[in-house]
Scaffold this motif. Structure first.
Motif, PDB file in Angstrom:
ATOM      1  N   GLU A 119      12.721  10.141 -55.454  1.00 36.20           N
ATOM      2  CA  GLU A 119      13.013  11.482 -54.956  1.00 36.20           C
ATOM      3  C   GLU A 119      12.681  12.496 -56.041  1.00 36.20           C
ATOM      4  OE1 GLU A 119      16.753  12.080 -52.854  1.00 36.20           O
ATOM      5  OE2 GLU A 119      17.045   9.909 -52.870  1.00 36.20           O
ATOM      6  N   ARG A 120      12.231  13.649 -55.601  1.00 37.12           N
ATOM      7  CA  ARG A 120      11.862  14.718 -56.529  1.00 37.12           C
ATOM      8  C   ARG A 120      12.831  15.886 -56.430  1.00 37.12           C
ATOM      9  NH1 ARG A 120       5.587  14.802 -54.540  1.00 37.12           N
ATOM     10  NH2 ARG A 120       4.842  12.999 -55.735  1.00 37.12           N
ATOM     11  N   VAL A 121      13.211  16.403 -57.573  1.00 34.82           N
ATOM     12  CA  VAL A 121      13.888  17.688 -57.652  1.00 34.82           C
ATOM     13  C   VAL A 121      12.874  18.670 -58.210  1.00 34.82           C
ATOM     14  CG1 VAL A 121      15.611  19.024 -58.918  1.00 34.82           C
ATOM     15  CG2 VAL A 121      16.248  16.860 -57.869  1.00 34.82           C
ATOM     16  N   LEU A 122      12.581  19.720 -57.460  1.00 34.06           N
ATOM     17  CA  LEU A 122      11.570  20.686 -57.862  1.00 34.06           C
ATOM     18  C   LEU A 122      12.235  21.939 -58.433  1.00 34.06           C
ATOM     19  CD1 LEU A 122       9.140  20.426 -54.801  1.00 34.06           C
ATOM     20  CD2 LEU A 122       9.127  19.113 -56.930  1.00 34.06           C
ATOM     21  N   ASP A 132      18.342  23.349 -63.492  1.00 34.59           N
ATOM     22  CA  ASP A 132      19.618  23.618 -62.833  1.00 34.59           C
ATOM     23  C   ASP A 132      20.245  22.264 -62.519  1.00 34.59           C
ATOM     24  OD1 ASP A 132      21.781  24.259 -61.301  1.00 34.59           O
ATOM     25  OD2 ASP A 132      20.666  25.407 -59.789  1.00 34.59           O
ATOM     26  N   PRO A 133      21.240  21.818 -63.317  1.00 35.90           N
ATOM     27  CA  PRO A 133      21.818  20.492 -63.091  1.00 35.90           C
ATOM     28  C   PRO A 133      22.356  20.296 -61.682  1.00 35.90           C
ATOM     29  CG  PRO A 133      22.519  21.374 -65.209  1.00 35.90           C
ATOM     30  CD  PRO A 133      21.825  22.491 -64.488  1.00 35.90           C
ATOM     31  N   VAL A 145      14.000  13.668 -66.865  1.00 28.50           N
ATOM     32  CA  VAL A 145      13.741  15.079 -67.109  1.00 28.50           C
ATOM     33  C   VAL A 145      13.024  15.208 -68.449  1.00 28.50           C
ATOM     34  CG1 VAL A 145      15.982  15.467 -68.220  1.00 28.50           C
ATOM     35  CG2 VAL A 145      14.764  17.394 -67.176  1.00 28.50           C
ATOM     36  N   GLY A 146      12.114  16.160 -68.549  1.00 20.89           N
ATOM     37  CA  GLY A 146      11.401  16.404 -69.793  1.00 20.89           C
ATOM     38  C   GLY A 146      11.997  17.573 -70.545  1.00 20.89           C
ATOM     39  N   LEU A 164      23.729  16.548 -67.008  1.00 26.80           N
ATOM     40  CA  LEU A 164      23.248  15.625 -65.983  1.00 26.80           C
ATOM     41  C   LEU A 164      23.861  14.235 -66.125  1.00 26.80           C
ATOM     42  CD1 LEU A 164      19.436  16.501 -65.958  1.00 26.80           C
ATOM     43  CD2 LEU A 164      21.101  17.027 -64.162  1.00 26.80           C
ATOM     44  N   ALA A 165      24.419  13.926 -67.282  1.00 27.29           N
ATOM     45  CA  ALA A 165      24.969  12.580 -67.522  1.00 27.29           C
ATOM     46  C   ALA A 165      26.279  12.396 -66.788  1.00 27.29           C
ATOM     47  CB  ALA A 165      25.167  12.359 -69.019  1.00 27.29           C
ATOM     48  N   ARG A 166      26.509  11.169 -66.352  1.00 28.40           N
ATOM     49  CA  ARG A 166      27.783  10.794 -65.746  1.00 28.40           C
ATOM     50  C   ARG A 166      27.869   9.274 -65.719  1.00 28.40           C
ATOM     51  NH1 ARG A 166      25.519  14.159 -62.993  1.00 28.40           N
ATOM     52  NH2 ARG A 166      27.357  15.409 -62.583  1.00 28.40           N
ATOM     53  N   PRO A 167      29.069   8.733 -65.638  1.00 28.73           N
ATOM     54  CA  PRO A 167      29.225   7.277 -65.592  1.00 28.73           C
ATOM     55  C   PRO A 167      28.422   6.656 -64.448  1.00 28.73           C
ATOM     56  CG  PRO A 167      31.343   8.335 -65.955  1.00 28.73           C
ATOM     57  CD  PRO A 167      30.368   9.437 -65.652  1.00 28.73           C
ATOM     58  N   GLY A 168      27.754   5.551 -64.740  1.00 27.81           N
ATOM     59  CA  GLY A 168      26.963   4.864 -63.735  1.00 27.81           C
ATOM     60  C   GLY A 168      25.554   5.372 -63.581  1.00 27.81           C
TER      61      GLY A 168
END
Length: 356
Positions: A119-122, A132-133, A145-146, A164-168
């Motif tokens: 899936e892409r987030v644009l 935008d997290p 993400v770059g 953007l980080a989270r458990p799992g």
């Protein structure tokens, strides 16, 4: 959010395909300067030891020390691009991988080649392609993400990336161009997460090929939790990094190299500012956001025709339409010295005038 397939984008198209004999190379983001002796010496010396299998112990320790990590938190790779393949292969259990675009296309290509549904987030041009997290689905368990982002040259705040980080979730941050960034008054690389060990599931990818002109040697590395890196290492071919490349990694991790990188980044910032200011004076050309790396993305109507006209006049530039989230009106230009920039911009102005 875009859940479509690869579509019209050629995910394997790269700037080197644009370069040809006699062309000024503004398509490849590799610095082309004489190799310093502290780097050339170890590489040349390594050629005398090619009968032995590569031993990554010293290079791994040197990279770990540079970033304040344990050696188990470092995996050396044949260029940062190999790491995308290792991640895609090792993390086949990922249920919802997401790639944040526009960015380098090899992460998505590697995922698709490994059978993942991507899936892409644009990110939006109207936001300057800033991260935008909130756009990333909460249940995405593998996110790429770059930073700074190729091709937009946008440098996202470290706090936004870490958000953007989270458990799992495994969060992959491509910092292949982090050593090209510079901010006055800061000693290190602004917004880098390379030294962060407190962000859950964080993997940081680094490249040594850009600043030091080592694209042909293939050397990069991955930073992250030891357990996660062990999974990637299990997917890596034996002796994947050559002895000369290991020698380069050791040399580039030392204090002399790090200090030189900061000087080069400062000079690059001046040359980039000159390019951006020059483009601002060109009618019908738009540079979105604040470029922070070794390249600049620009929007110009009829970019495909403009690119071909520039090629006829001696300049190779990178097409932008192969990057998801951009389109037919985009080009990417590498930052070069001011004289090269001035000549290029003058040629671009001529091309655009003739199209009116």
């Amino acid at each position: 959010m875009d859940a479509t397939g690869a579509g019209e984008w050629d995910l394997h198209h790269h700037g080197d395909a644009e370069v040809g004999p006699g062309l000024v190379d503004l398509a490849v983001n590799v610095r082309r300067q004489p190799m310093p002796s502290w780097l050339a010496g170890p590489i040349h010396a390594a050629l005398a030891d090619l009968a032995a299998y590569p031993d990554h112990t010293e290079a791994t320790a040197a990279v770990a020390a540079r970033h304040g990590r344990d050696p188990g938190e470092v995996l050396l790779t044949a260029g940062a691009a190999q790491a995308f393949v290792l991640i895609a292969q090792a993390l086949r259990d990922a249920r919802r991988p997401v790639v944040v675009h526009p960015q380098f296309t090899e992460p998505e290509a590697a995922l698709r080649n490994a059978g993942h549904a991507v899936e892409r987030v644009l990110l939006r041009e109207t936001d300057g392609f800033r991260l935008d997290p909130a756009l990333v689905p909460q249940d995405a368990d593998l996110v790429f993400v770059g930073n700074p982002t190729n091709p937009t040259s946008v440098l996202h705040p470290a706090a936004d990336v870490a958000a953007l980080a989270r458990p799992g979730r495994v969060l992959v941050v491509d910092e292949a161009f982090a050593d090209t960034t510079f901010r006055p008054g800061e000693a290190g690389e602004p917004e880098s997460l390379a030294g962060r060990r407190d962000v859950p599931g964080l993997i940081v990818l680094r490249s040594l090929t850009k600043t030091w002109g080592l694209a042909g040697l293939r050397i990069g590395y991955v930073l992250g939790p030891a357990g996660l890196l062990a999974r990637l290492a299990a997917a890596q071919p034996l002796w994947a990094v050559s002895t000369p490349a290991l020698a380069a990694a050791t040399a580039c991790a030392g204090p002399v190299a790090v200090a030189a990188e900061r000087e080069i980044a400062a000079e690059l910032a001046r040359e980039r500012d000159h390019l951006v200011a020059s483009l601002a004076d060109v009618p019908d050309v738009t540079v979105v956001g604040t470029p922070a790396s070794a390249f600049v993305a620009l929007r110009v109507a009829g970019a495909a025709e403009v690119r071909l006209e520039l090629r006829k006049r001696g300049y190779a530039v990178r097409r932008g339409d192969t990057f998801p989230g951009l389109g037919a009106d985009w080009l990417r230009i590498a930052v070069r010295d001011t004289a090269t920039t001035d000549a290029f911009v003058a040629t671009l102005v001529d091309v655009l005038k003739e199209r009116q």
